[in-house]
Design a protein around this motif. Structure first.
Motif, PDB file in Angstrom:
ATOM      1  N   PRO A  70       9.229  -3.614   0.653  1.00  0.00           N
ATOM      2  CA  PRO A  70       8.852  -2.994   1.974  1.00  0.00           C
ATOM      3  C   PRO A  70       7.463  -2.230   1.721  1.00  0.00           C
ATOM      4  N   GLU A  71       6.831  -2.219   3.102  1.00  0.00           N
ATOM      5  CA  GLU A  71       5.513  -1.373   2.811  1.00  0.00           C
ATOM      6  C   GLU A  71       5.680   0.138   2.905  1.00  0.00           C
ATOM      7  N   GLU A  72       6.835   0.534   3.385  1.00  0.00           N
ATOM      8  CA  GLU A  72       6.835   2.227   3.325  1.00  0.00           C
ATOM      9  C   GLU A  72       6.612   2.693   2.007  1.00  0.00           C
ATOM     10  N   LEU A  87       4.481   2.180 -16.193  1.00  0.00           N
ATOM     11  CA  LEU A  87       5.392   1.432 -15.941  1.00  0.00           C
ATOM     12  C   LEU A  87       4.570   0.086 -14.945  1.00  0.00           C
ATOM     13  N   LYS A  88       4.854  -0.903 -15.346  1.00  0.00           N
ATOM     14  CA  LYS A  88       4.221  -2.057 -14.671  1.00  0.00           C
ATOM     15  C   LYS A  88       4.867  -2.271 -13.232  1.00  0.00           C
ATOM     16  N   ILE A  89       3.853  -2.280 -12.245  1.00  0.00           N
ATOM     17  CA  ILE A  89       4.581  -2.477 -10.690  1.00  0.00           C
ATOM     18  C   ILE A  89       3.755  -3.417  -9.985  1.00  0.00           C
ATOM     19  N   PHE A  90       4.174  -4.248  -9.149  1.00  0.00           N
ATOM     20  CA  PHE A  90       3.502  -5.369  -8.336  1.00  0.00           C
ATOM     21  C   PHE A  90       3.233  -4.717  -6.918  1.00  0.00           C
ATOM     22  N   GLY A  91       2.176  -4.486  -6.692  1.00  0.00           N
ATOM     23  CA  GLY A  91       1.767  -3.973  -5.423  1.00  0.00           C
ATOM     24  C   GLY A  91       0.589  -3.101  -5.347  1.00  0.00           C
ATOM     25  N   PRO A  92       0.002  -2.819  -4.329  1.00  0.00           N
ATOM     26  CA  PRO A  92      -1.227  -2.208  -4.255  1.00  0.00           C
ATOM     27  C   PRO A  92      -1.236  -0.638  -4.363  1.00  0.00           C
ATOM     28  N   SER A  93      -2.007   0.104  -4.876  1.00  0.00           N
ATOM     29  CA  SER A  93      -2.374   1.514  -4.803  1.00  0.00           C
ATOM     30  C   SER A  93      -2.141   2.164  -3.249  1.00  0.00           C
ATOM     31  N   GLU A  94      -1.914   3.387  -3.103  1.00  0.00           N
ATOM     32  CA  GLU A  94      -1.659   3.863  -2.159  1.00  0.00           C
ATOM     33  C   GLU A  94      -2.828   3.764  -1.058  1.00  0.00           C
ATOM     34  N   LYS A  95      -4.017   3.799  -1.693  1.00  0.00           N
ATOM     35  CA  LYS A  95      -5.421   3.653  -0.969  1.00  0.00           C
ATOM     36  C   LYS A  95      -5.585   2.193  -0.522  1.00  0.00           C
ATOM     37  N   GLY A  96      -5.055   1.035  -1.353  1.00  0.00           N
ATOM     38  CA  GLY A  96      -4.967  -0.149  -0.760  1.00  0.00           C
ATOM     39  C   GLY A  96      -3.871  -0.462   0.390  1.00  0.00           C
ATOM     40  N   ALA A  97      -2.891   0.183   0.037  1.00  0.00           N
ATOM     41  CA  ALA A  97      -1.742   0.108   1.101  1.00  0.00           C
ATOM     42  C   ALA A  97      -2.385   0.551   2.537  1.00  0.00           C
ATOM     43  N   GLU A 283      -4.296  -8.937  11.579  1.00  0.00           N
ATOM     44  CA  GLU A 283      -3.693  -7.973  10.724  1.00  0.00           C
ATOM     45  C   GLU A 283      -3.684  -8.183   9.365  1.00  0.00           C
ATOM     46  N   TYR A 284      -3.625  -6.965   8.498  1.00  0.00           N
ATOM     47  CA  TYR A 284      -3.318  -7.286   7.144  1.00  0.00           C
ATOM     48  C   TYR A 284      -1.567  -6.761   7.034  1.00  0.00           C
ATOM     49  N   ASN A 285      -1.047  -7.378   6.118  1.00  0.00           N
ATOM     50  CA  ASN A 285       0.048  -6.738   5.544  1.00  0.00           C
ATOM     51  C   ASN A 285      -0.086  -6.539   4.079  1.00  0.00           C
ATOM     52  N   VAL A 286       0.238  -5.600   3.325  1.00  0.00           N
ATOM     53  CA  VAL A 286       0.191  -5.493   1.930  1.00  0.00           C
ATOM     54  C   VAL A 286       1.519  -6.032   1.050  1.00  0.00           C
TER      55      VAL A 286
END
Length: 415
Positions: A70-72, A87-97, A283-286
């Protein structure tokens, strides 16, 4: 390999299911998961929601990497926190989000990097937004700036509808702060398409396209939902459309990600509009869409685990996603009353066997029974050699599933 998937919807069920197909993956923990992931091979639900506790869990259980559904949590900086703990994690940084977390930020980003999009204005003042409506051509689109669970975009056909929407968003605050800032933009006439993609920050690899059906009722009528069904590939996304998308949307987006230093390794979801004047970004979703994920991932022949590992090691340039030469249809079954107040705790009945794959969105396993717990309850996905056949087989399959008050659209892929 032990993997952690964060989320509890149909998207996360589909992600966990696809990851489980890789022989290198031995265990998938889903937090919090649902009744579908509880029954899925190699999967185990865990009742943890706080980022601090998830970090402790990941360390204790030798998690190879974490996938955020989820996005939240992305907008709350979960990726930054995990990385701080090595820790490895698949997703954007807070700034990217912020590309999803703030519509206003995203529109400014599009403007700055010449990503083709609709003309817009941003407002924090209800009075100024109301005044702007007097000069608009209708219909006009009003978007809540913040997260609104897929319900923060309203197409207003009249000034009166626009005023009501602004009052709901900015004064009544129906999105708990998410609508205090609004974007008002021109309405684009055309066909919508969803293009999921994955990036390691150096390149973007688009997935096959999808066609989402947002409105609750047949004929694209009624209020928007989180999504009532999907077909993939989208029949309107031609080679010409893809070329336009790549040149005027995807490539400028990648340039912006790099120049803004967004530290983006994960999924970018492009919501586009195909018009007579070209392809525009809505729109973008991340993160991966829901139910787009269910419709698209069933056509992916490559290992999803290998794809994520390539992104995390910034090696996507050497990865090619293989796709099935088929079509998919995904139909969402929802609770009575959705997307407003809906009923819960209804037992799901499965009459006969079905050929497709059922993904659970809002249901929990209570004893041996699946009981509804959300508005969007489940989706049925089938694949076939033609789109028409996929649609026919999907509806044949979903007739075997029912619960009290269950509802689904009967025109997914036909409109």
């Amino acid at each position: 390999m032990n993997i952690l998937v964060i989320g509890g919807g149909g998207r996360e069920h589909a992600i966990a299911w696809k990851l489980s197909k890789d022989p290198k993956v031995s265990k998938i923990y889903v937090s919090p998961g649902n009744g579908g992931t509880a029954l899925e091979e190699k999967c185990e639900n865990i009742d943890i929601t706080s980022i601090d506790e998830l970090i402790i869990f990941a360390k204790k259980n030798n998690i190879e990497y974490t996938v955020v559904g989820p996005e939240e949590p992305l907008t709350k900086g979960i990726v930054d926190r995990f990385r701080e703990n090595n820790l490895k994690i698949f997703g954007p940084s807070e700034k990217g989000a912020l590309l999803e977390g703030s519509k206003a930020y995203a529109k400014e980003f599009m403007k700055k990097y010449k990503v083709r999009t609709a003309h817009y204005e941003t407002f924090t003042s209800l009075e100024k937004a109301m005044d702007y409506l007097k000069s608009c051509e209708y219909p006009v689109v009003i978007k809540a700036d913040g997260l609104a669970q897929g319900k923060g975009v309203v197409i207003c056909k009249t000034k009166e509808e626009g005023e009501t929407t602004l009052l709901d968003f900015m004064e009544k605050d129906i999105f708990n702060g998410g609508g205090k800032t609004v974007v008002i933009e021109e309405f684009l006439q055309g066909v919508e398409a969803s293009i999921l993609s994955v990036t390691d920050g150096d390149i973007i690899i688009p997935f096959i396209s999808a066609k989402d059906h947002k409105q609750i009722f047949n004929g694209n009528n009624g209020p928007n939902t989180g999504g009532m069904g999907v077909v993939a590939p989208n029949p309107y996304v031609t080679e010409e459309v893809l070329k336009d998308f790549t040149e005027n949307i995807m490539n400028p987006t990648l340039k912006g990600i790099n120049e803004e230093g967004l530290d983006f390794i994960g999924v970018i979801f492009f919501g586009i509009m195909i018009t007579e004047k070209g392809v525009y970004l809505l729109e973008y979703n991340v993160r991966m869409g829901d139910p787009e994920t269910q419709g698209v991932i069933t056509l992916m022949e490559s290992s999803f685990n290998d794809l994520i590992e390539s992104a995390l090691s910034k090696n996507l340039k050497n990865f090619t996603i293989e796709w099935s030469n088929k079509y998919s249809c995904c139909v969402m079954m929802v609770s009575k009353g959705y997307p407003l107040k809906y009923e819960k705790n209804k037992e799901i009945s499965i009459k006969d066997s079905y050929k497709g794959k059922m993904f659970i969105s809002g249901a929990q396993l209570i004893g041996n029974n699946l009981m509804t717990s959300g508005g969007r309850v489940l989706s049925m996905v089938t694949t076939s050699e033609t789109l028409d056949k996929a649609i026919i087989e999907c509806y044949k399959d979903i007739e075997n599933i029912s619960f009290q008050g269950s509802y689904y659209r009967t025109d997914i892929g036909k409109i």
